[in-house]
Structures are given as structure tokens and as C-alpha cells.
Write an enzyme that holds these catalytic residues in place. Structure first.
Site, PDB file in Angstrom:
ATOM      1  N   SER A 203       0.839  -1.198   0.000  1.00 24.90           N
ATOM      2  CA  SER A 203       0.000   0.000   0.000  1.00 24.90           C
ATOM      3  C   SER A 203       0.883   1.260   0.000  1.00 24.90           C
ATOM      4  CB  SER A 203      -0.953  -0.059   1.192  1.00 24.90           C
ATOM      5  OG  SER A 203      -2.015   0.845   1.023  1.00 24.90           O
TER       6      SER A 203
ATOM      7  N   ASP B 252     -10.138  -5.734  -2.960  1.00 27.18           N
ATOM      8  CA  ASP B 252      -9.524  -4.677  -2.154  1.00 27.18           C
ATOM      9  C   ASP B 252     -10.397  -3.423  -2.247  1.00 27.18           C
ATOM     10  OD1 ASP B 252      -7.929  -2.500  -1.322  1.00 27.18           O
ATOM     11  OD2 ASP B 252      -6.086  -3.534  -1.915  1.00 27.18           O
TER      12      ASP B 252
ATOM     13  N   HIS C 203      -7.390  -6.058   0.989  1.00 27.99           N
ATOM     14  CA  HIS C 203      -6.226  -5.221   1.316  1.00 27.99           C
ATOM     15  C   HIS C 203      -5.498  -5.679   2.584  1.00 27.99           C
ATOM     16  CE1 HIS C 203      -4.129  -1.527   0.219  1.00 27.99           C
ATOM     17  NE2 HIS C 203      -4.097  -1.152   1.477  1.00 27.99           N
TER      18      HIS C 203
END
Lengths: 276, 276
Positions: free
Chosen positions: B148, B224, B255
Site C-alpha cells: 500500500s 480490495d 487489502h
């Protein structure tokens, strides 16, 4: 009685889920986590119970246990209950080793605990029915495992219900709670000062009188800070003579989930062999 | 300059450690985690950098990443820095996506951030020297990976230093921060409103001008929640045409660290192949 799915994550081909429900036994809302393996061609699914230790919730093993890969390979569902009743209406204590997060998997008889602290009844009467219904193609076969206080709970529940569980395993379990500080504090609070009422919640007392004890695997790290005082195995192994108990020391490993993650593959293989 | 060992756990034959040190670059105390594989017969040890995402610390990957088994097999050390400078004397913001826990791995130029928020300098100048000294038989070979916001940092640091890193990989990275809300908020605060200063911190700008870009593996879950708005790959893949980029979609994965744990074996194998 409704069970609400509140979280789900795909993991290693299966699903790591979390549910909420109202427990009549504990008289409070509870959550539990459940791993379901990938569903392929109606293969029967075995069920493993994981009981966590002091201060833990249902999250510790699901997030740090690194078990999902092997559970999926073996086509096992794994259920992770919380470690006590919870909530502002539930009795608690300032210590981290009593009250919420420290239910010791027994049925309390003393005030203020008796109303909610009935984890044994919850895990043997109420929760199984909810969990069985959530498992596609449940085989009907179960094993049980846990860590520390959850290792104690695992042995007590497994030994009291040998017809239900094919195998028992534990990491760093409290083996003789009546004789160590954690257990004495909790048993005094939950069960009272009359120690004759403690024996039915002590794995060392139970195994001596369990002719039908399932096979047991216990792993204990030698660098575990709690080993000497809280987790000593001598009395248990003496009482367990003649039973199928494999007790192994893990050189240099401690009380953390790093130890569990390292050896969870072996424990699940042990259960798989017993569930065949 | 002292680096203090504050925690160590045996894990999968190796050691999962945590260190504290004072960072001159960031002007605050910092911690980082370091996995060292089992030391056998003076085998050279490669080094992998892991950069975590928004709100994380050095603990998330060490506890939930399930990487230690494979890192030990491949004889890799893995270092996990924190995600920002820390402490009461360090500027912060009420949002979870700015300030502490959200350093974005760049060198801030704007007040009140410029004094401490110099994560890029920390990760390229100060911390490497400390970490190299902690690795027995360090091979001198490094790769970098992250998640991320840490995927953004990984790409930026890897692309700005192609001679240093043999390979780059990322889970669900922010690929084009200048064009998405997380990046725009952080870049405006840390770098100011003049967007010409943003390009050197944007992987999509960088890859277009990186003739020597190391091989890159990117994995993105299709379930996600952040995918559509924050993590879209179109502009990056267009800019990366002709480069060694493997972009893979993970069907049904989200995620969370459950996704990372599931596919970390593949990512470490990718790095191992590039480090040979």
C-alpha cells in the site's frame, strides 16, 4: 438465535471469517473467528477448536498463528472463540490474569463471576451447535488445541469429552493450575477457596482418571519466561503415565505466537493423523 | 550512535528481533524489526526491505506476514522499518493518513513536517549502515518490497536506486499518488501545492524515466476496497511499457495481511530468483 457474519477475508484459498452472536449461556454478545477451507467437490470438513491464552481475543491466532495454509491443505475448519465473556455489564478485574480476557474455560460458581463466566458450558453446549451449522460438509469429527490458559482449557475440555475429540494438542499449557499462581488466583475467584472443587478443572487430576483420553501432543519452549513457575510439566506427566502423551521441548523458543507459527504445521499434521 | 536490541524471539529457526536507536536524520527515537535467518556454515545472507502501509508500525509484517519460514529457507534477512518518525515532539495530524504512521517514505519540504519527516533519507542514508552491521555474512545484495503506502515507498526507493536493489515487489501499492486522494493529501502537506515537486515521488513518473529499473512484481487483490480509487494501475502500466513489470490480480483477495500472508511465499521466491 442469530449469528451475524461481520468480517471475511480470503486467505490461502479459504475464508477467514468473524461472527457475532448473543450467547444465552454467557448472557452477553460474543464474537468468534472461523476459518473455512476452500470448498471443493463436497469433501468432508473436519473441525479444529483453538483456545487462546490470557489477554487474547479470537484475533490472536487468526492473525498471528500462520495456520491457514495447513488447515486448507488438510481441509479443516478452525474455530477461535474469545477467551471470556465481554462487555460493560460483565464483571471484570484490574489484573490481566482475572476477569475479561481470562475466563479459564470453566463454569464459575462464585460471585460476581457466576452469572457470566460459564465458558465451559458455552464451548460444550451452545457454541458447537452454532459452529457446526456454519461448516459446509462437516464430517462430524473434531479435535481441540490451544495455548497457555487455552492449553489448560483444551486439556480440560478434551479430557472431559473424550468421545467428542479425536485428539488434543497444546502449546505451553498450564498443566496443573491448582498448584501454580495463575491457576490458584483464578480458581479461588471463580470456584472459591474449597480446593476439592478445583480438581475437575485441573488437567493433572483429570488425566489420572481418564482411561479413554485421546492422544495428546504438548509443545513447550525452553526459553518461555513462564515455564518454570506456571507451566511445569512434572506432575502432569507423572499422572499421565500409560496415556498417549507426546511432550516435546522446543529449544530456545518462547511463549509468543512466533513459536506457535513455527510449529503449527506439526500440530495440524498430528491432528490430521488422528482424524483419519 | 547506539542500536539497542529490545526484543528477540526464535522463529522458524531464525531470530525475529526488534531494535531501538536515535535517528539523526529524523531527530527522534525509532524502532525497527529485523529477521535474521538461522546461521549455518557462513552462508552469505541477502537483505530484503519491507515497508508497511498507512497506520502500521514495524510490527504488522513481523507478526502477520508469515514470511519467516521462507526467508529462513532462502537465507534472507528481512528488515521492517517504522512508517514515519514518532514521538510527542514530532508533528502529527488527526487524520490516519497524514503525520505519524503516514510518512509516505519521502523527504518533506513544508512546515511543520520538514524537520522530522525525512523517511527517504533515513531509509537510503542512515538506516542501511546500521542494518548492514547487524547481519552476519551480509552478501551485499538487497531487494525491497512493501504494501500500500509501503508499496509506493518501495517503488520510489527502488526506482531511484536501481544500482542498489536487485528486485522490487509490492502488494496493493499506491502507483500514482499524484492522482489519487491519499497521495494528493500527503504530497500537498509534505511537499506543497506546486505539483511539479511531486513527480520525483511518484512511481508512475519515475518508471517512465528509469531505463535501468530492476524487475518488478506487483500483486493486487480484486476485492480490495481501496483498489478503484487509490490503487488503480492503468497509468503506471502504461508508463512502464517495455520494463520488466509483472502485474498480477489476486481473485477475491482484499487489502489485509491475510492476502500478504497467502502470497508472501511467491514474492520471496521472486526476489530469490533475482538475487541469484
Amino acid at each position: 438465535m442469530t449469528t451475524t457474519l461481520i468480517e471475511t477475508h480470503k486467505a490461502f484459498g479459504g475464508e477467514q471469517r468473524k461472527y457475532r452472536h448473543y450467547s444465552e449461556t454467557l448472557d452477553c454478545d460474543m464474537v468468534f473467528s472461523l476459518f473455512l477451507p476452500q470448498q471443493t467437490d463436497n469433501k468432508p470438513t473436519d473441525l479444529i477448536w483453538w483456545l487462546s491464552g490470557l489477554t487474547c481475543t479470537d484475533d490472536n491466532f487468526s492473525q498471528k498463528g500462520a495456520f491457514q495454509k495447513y488447515a486448507n491443505q488438510h481441509h479443516m475448519a478452525v474455530v477461535m472463540p474469545d477467551t471470556s465473556p465481554r462487555g460493560t455489564a460483565v464483571a471484570d478485574d484490574e489484573g490481566w490474569d482475572l476477569g475479561q480476557g481470562a475466563g479459564f474455560y470453566l463454569n464459575a460458581t462464585q460471585e460476581p463471576w457466576a452469572k457470566n463466566y460459564r465458558m465451559y458450558a458455552y464451548l460444550t453446549e451452545e457454541l458447537p451447535q452454532l459452529v457446526y451449522a456454519l461448516i459446509p460438509n462437516f464430517s462430524g469429527k473434531e479435535s481441540i488445541m490451544g495455548h497457555s490458559m487455552g492449553g489448560h482449557g483444551t486439556l480440560v475440555i478434551g479430557l472431559k469429552n473424550p468421545e467428542r475429540f479425536r485428539s488434543i494438542s497444546a502449546f505451553a499449557p498450564i498443566l496443573n493450575p491448582s498448584q501454580v499462581p495463575w491457576g490458584q488466583k483464578a480458581f479461588t475467584a471463580y470456584l472459591g477457596t474449597d480446593e476439592t472443587n478445583w480438581a475437575e478443572w485441573d488437567a493433572t487430576s483429570l488425566i489420572a482418571e481418564s482411561p479413554a483420553a485421546p492422544p495428546i501432543l504438548i509443545s513447550q519452549g525452553t526459553a518461555d519466561n513462564f515455564y518454570d513457575v506456571q507451566l511445569n510439566e512434572e506432575a502432569f506427566l507423572q499422572a499421565a503415565e500409560g496415556k498417549k502423551v507426546r511432550y516435546e521441548k522446543l529449544d530456545g523458543y518462547d511463549h509468543s505466537y512466533f513459536t506457535i507459527a513455527t510449529f503449527i504445521e506439526d500440530h495440524l499434521q498430528f491432528h490430521k493423523d488422528c482424524l483419519k
